[in-house]
Scaffold this motif. Structure first.
Motif, PDB file in Angstrom:
ATOM      1  N   VAL A   5      -6.153   6.368  -4.761  1.00 14.79           N
ATOM      2  CA  VAL A   5      -5.469   6.543  -3.368  1.00 14.79           C
ATOM      3  C   VAL A   5      -6.410   6.532  -2.249  1.00 14.79           C
ATOM      4  CG1 VAL A   5      -4.661   8.865  -2.079  1.00 14.79           C
ATOM      5  CG2 VAL A   5      -3.679   8.353  -4.239  1.00 14.79           C
ATOM      6  N   ALA A   6      -7.825   6.858  -2.686  1.00 12.95           N
ATOM      7  CA  ALA A   6      -8.812   6.828  -1.590  1.00 12.95           C
ATOM      8  C   ALA A   6      -9.006   5.263  -1.048  1.00 12.95           C
ATOM      9  CB  ALA A   6     -10.183   7.306  -2.180  1.00 12.95           C
ATOM     10  N   ASP A   7      -8.995   4.425  -2.096  1.00 14.10           N
ATOM     11  CA  ASP A   7      -9.163   3.115  -1.752  1.00 14.10           C
ATOM     12  C   ASP A   7      -7.994   2.576  -0.885  1.00 14.10           C
ATOM     13  OD1 ASP A   7     -11.428   2.891  -3.264  1.00 14.10           O
ATOM     14  OD2 ASP A   7     -10.650   1.763  -4.953  1.00 14.10           O
ATOM     15  N   LEU A   8      -6.965   2.886  -1.360  1.00 13.95           N
ATOM     16  CA  LEU A   8      -5.606   2.765  -0.531  1.00 13.95           C
ATOM     17  C   LEU A   8      -5.526   3.229   0.845  1.00 13.95           C
ATOM     18  CD1 LEU A   8      -2.995   2.987  -3.513  1.00 13.95           C
ATOM     19  CD2 LEU A   8      -3.593   0.864  -2.278  1.00 13.95           C
ATOM     20  N   ARG A   9      -5.912   4.433   0.843  1.00 19.58           N
ATOM     21  CA  ARG A   9      -5.908   5.181   2.214  1.00 19.58           C
ATOM     22  C   ARG A   9      -6.999   4.494   3.195  1.00 19.58           C
ATOM     23  NH1 ARG A   9      -3.455   9.702   3.640  1.00 19.58           N
ATOM     24  NH2 ARG A   9      -1.940  10.577   2.227  1.00 19.58           N
ATOM     25  N   LYS A  10      -7.848   3.851   2.758  1.00 20.29           N
ATOM     26  CA  LYS A  10      -8.785   3.150   3.462  1.00 20.29           C
ATOM     27  C   LYS A  10      -8.066   2.004   4.049  1.00 20.29           C
ATOM     28  CE  LYS A  10     -12.841   3.991   0.931  1.00 20.29           C
ATOM     29  NZ  LYS A  10     -13.476   3.617  -0.556  1.00 20.29           N
ATOM     30  N   VAL A  11      -7.411   1.314   3.610  1.00 19.47           N
ATOM     31  CA  VAL A  11      -6.327   0.183   3.841  1.00 19.47           C
ATOM     32  C   VAL A  11      -5.456   0.649   5.184  1.00 19.47           C
ATOM     33  CG1 VAL A  11      -4.934  -1.588   3.648  1.00 19.47           C
ATOM     34  CG2 VAL A  11      -6.554  -1.203   1.736  1.00 19.47           C
ATOM     35  N   MET A  12      -5.099   2.165   4.775  1.00 15.60           N
ATOM     36  CA  MET A  12      -3.904   2.510   5.847  1.00 15.60           C
ATOM     37  C   MET A  12      -4.763   2.807   7.297  1.00 15.60           C
ATOM     38  SD  MET A  12      -1.078   3.391   4.646  1.00 15.60           S
ATOM     39  CE  MET A  12      -0.400   5.128   4.959  1.00 15.60           C
ATOM     40  N   LYS A  13      -5.933   3.232   7.041  1.00 14.16           N
ATOM     41  CA  LYS A  13      -7.055   3.665   8.393  1.00 14.16           C
ATOM     42  C   LYS A  13      -6.891   2.232   9.077  1.00 14.16           C
ATOM     43  CE  LYS A  13      -8.773   8.038   7.216  1.00 14.16           C
ATOM     44  NZ  LYS A  13      -9.168   8.407   5.711  1.00 14.16           N
ATOM     45  N   LEU A  14      -6.985   1.185   8.533  1.00 13.95           N
ATOM     46  CA  LEU A  14      -7.043  -0.204   9.175  1.00 13.95           C
ATOM     47  C   LEU A  14      -5.827  -0.526   9.934  1.00 13.95           C
ATOM     48  CD1 LEU A  14      -8.859  -2.469   6.487  1.00 13.95           C
ATOM     49  CD2 LEU A  14      -9.965  -1.237   8.529  1.00 13.95           C
TER      50      LEU A  14
ATOM     51  N   VAL B  70       0.940  -1.245  -0.043  1.00 15.95           N
ATOM     52  CA  VAL B  70      -0.060   0.055   0.113  1.00 15.95           C
ATOM     53  C   VAL B  70       0.811   1.259   0.036  1.00 15.95           C
ATOM     54  CG1 VAL B  70      -1.529   1.423   1.340  1.00 15.95           C
ATOM     55  CG2 VAL B  70      -2.034  -1.186   0.982  1.00 15.95           C
ATOM     56  N   TYR B  71       1.831   1.182   0.895  1.00 13.37           N
ATOM     57  CA  TYR B  71       2.903   2.469   0.772  1.00 13.37           C
ATOM     58  C   TYR B  71       3.424   2.719  -0.337  1.00 13.37           C
ATOM     59  CZ  TYR B  71       2.998   4.319   5.741  1.00 13.37           C
ATOM     60  OH  TYR B  71       2.589   4.780   6.925  1.00 13.37           O
ATOM     61  N   HIS B  72       3.925   1.519  -1.081  1.00  5.80           N
ATOM     62  CA  HIS B  72       4.797   1.550  -2.413  1.00  5.80           C
ATOM     63  C   HIS B  72       3.630   2.327  -3.363  1.00  5.80           C
ATOM     64  CE1 HIS B  72       7.099   0.412  -5.837  1.00  5.80           C
ATOM     65  NE2 HIS B  72       6.108  -0.044  -6.179  1.00  5.80           N
ATOM     66  N   LEU B  73       2.400   1.848  -3.566  1.00  9.90           N
ATOM     67  CA  LEU B  73       1.592   2.328  -4.422  1.00  9.90           C
ATOM     68  C   LEU B  73       1.244   3.830  -4.085  1.00  9.90           C
ATOM     69  CD1 LEU B  73      -0.946  -0.650  -5.177  1.00  9.90           C
ATOM     70  CD2 LEU B  73       0.929   0.270  -6.682  1.00  9.90           C
TER      71      LEU B  73
ATOM     72  N   ARG C 233       8.440  10.745  -2.242  1.00 14.62           N
ATOM     73  CA  ARG C 233       9.015   9.420  -2.149  1.00 14.62           C
ATOM     74  C   ARG C 233       9.648   9.249  -0.989  1.00 14.62           C
ATOM     75  NH1 ARG C 233      10.299   7.865  -8.137  1.00 14.62           N
ATOM     76  NH2 ARG C 233       8.149   7.395  -8.814  1.00 14.62           N
ATOM     77  N   GLU C 234      10.392  10.146  -0.615  1.00 14.45           N
ATOM     78  CA  GLU C 234      11.122  10.148   0.692  1.00 14.45           C
ATOM     79  C   GLU C 234      10.080   9.954   2.071  1.00 14.45           C
ATOM     80  OE1 GLU C 234      14.054  13.354   0.567  1.00 14.45           O
ATOM     81  OE2 GLU C 234      14.892  12.109  -1.190  1.00 14.45           O
ATOM     82  N   HIS C 235       9.253  10.879   1.711  1.00 14.16           N
ATOM     83  CA  HIS C 235       8.133  10.974   3.069  1.00 14.16           C
ATOM     84  C   HIS C 235       7.475   9.657   3.062  1.00 14.16           C
ATOM     85  CE1 HIS C 235       5.067  12.921   5.228  1.00 14.16           C
ATOM     86  NE2 HIS C 235       4.291  12.809   4.578  1.00 14.16           N
ATOM     87  N   PHE C 236       6.997   9.002   1.932  1.00 14.41           N
ATOM     88  CA  PHE C 236       6.403   7.720   2.060  1.00 14.41           C
ATOM     89  C   PHE C 236       7.350   6.722   2.532  1.00 14.41           C
ATOM     90  CE2 PHE C 236       2.950   9.757  -0.023  1.00 14.41           C
ATOM     91  CZ  PHE C 236       1.875   9.108   0.622  1.00 14.41           C
ATOM     92  N   ARG C 237       8.533   6.588   2.036  1.00 12.11           N
ATOM     93  CA  ARG C 237       9.607   5.682   2.508  1.00 12.11           C
ATOM     94  C   ARG C 237       9.625   5.790   4.125  1.00 12.11           C
ATOM     95  NH1 ARG C 237      12.973   6.183  -1.609  1.00 12.11           N
ATOM     96  NH2 ARG C 237      14.098   7.917  -0.629  1.00 12.11           N
TER      97      ARG C 237
END
Length: 139
Positions: A80-89, A12-15, A128-132
């Motif tokens: 992004v909205a779909d991926l962020r839902k996973v992050m919230k879990l 998820v972070y990668h995407l 990219r660094e921020h997400f890494r």
């Protein structure tokens, strides 16, 4: 699903990194001065919220969403909205780690500097660094 595996989290972070860094590059190249000012205002709010974790989360989310809106690609926004839902879990959120809020803020400052310089390549790299770093803190 209530807990996200480390493998899923990494995916998820990668995407998110690919999608949001791409959006950040578009913003650096194409945003109006008013739109950049808007992001700067949100960034200042983020700086003020450093001691209030909940508020920091909210403003951080707003900042990232606004950046995506400015980049203006509804397909990317949906992904992004779909991926962020996973992050919230993911309960052990990366910003909960000690010192992560300050690191995140420093990364946001670097993103803002690259945006202000309208340097698309640098903006993509900073995002990219921020997400890494976010993934390292979450893992």
């Amino acid at each position: 699903v209530t807990e996200v595996s480390e493998r899923d989290l990494a995916d998820v972070y990668h995407l998110l990194s690919l999608l949001e860094s791409d959006a950040a590059g578009v913003v650096a190249a194409q945003a109006t001065e008013a739109q950049l000012q808007e992001l700067q205002t949100l960034h200042r709010e983020l700086e003020k919220a450093v001691a209030n974790r909940e508020r920091f989360f909210q403003i951080n989310e707003t900042f990232h969403m606004r950046l995506l809106e400015i980049a203006n690609n509804r397909w990317r926004d949906q992904m992004v909205a779909d991926l962020r839902k996973v992050m919230k879990l993911n309960r052990h959120n990366s910003l909960l780690k000690s010192g992560r809020i300050e690191e995140s803020l420093a990364e946001h400052r670097a993103i803002m500097a690259a945006l202000a310089a309208r340097d698309a390549d640098a903006t993509v790299q900073r995002m990219r660094e921020h997400f890494r770093n976010g993934l390292e803190a979450a893992a």
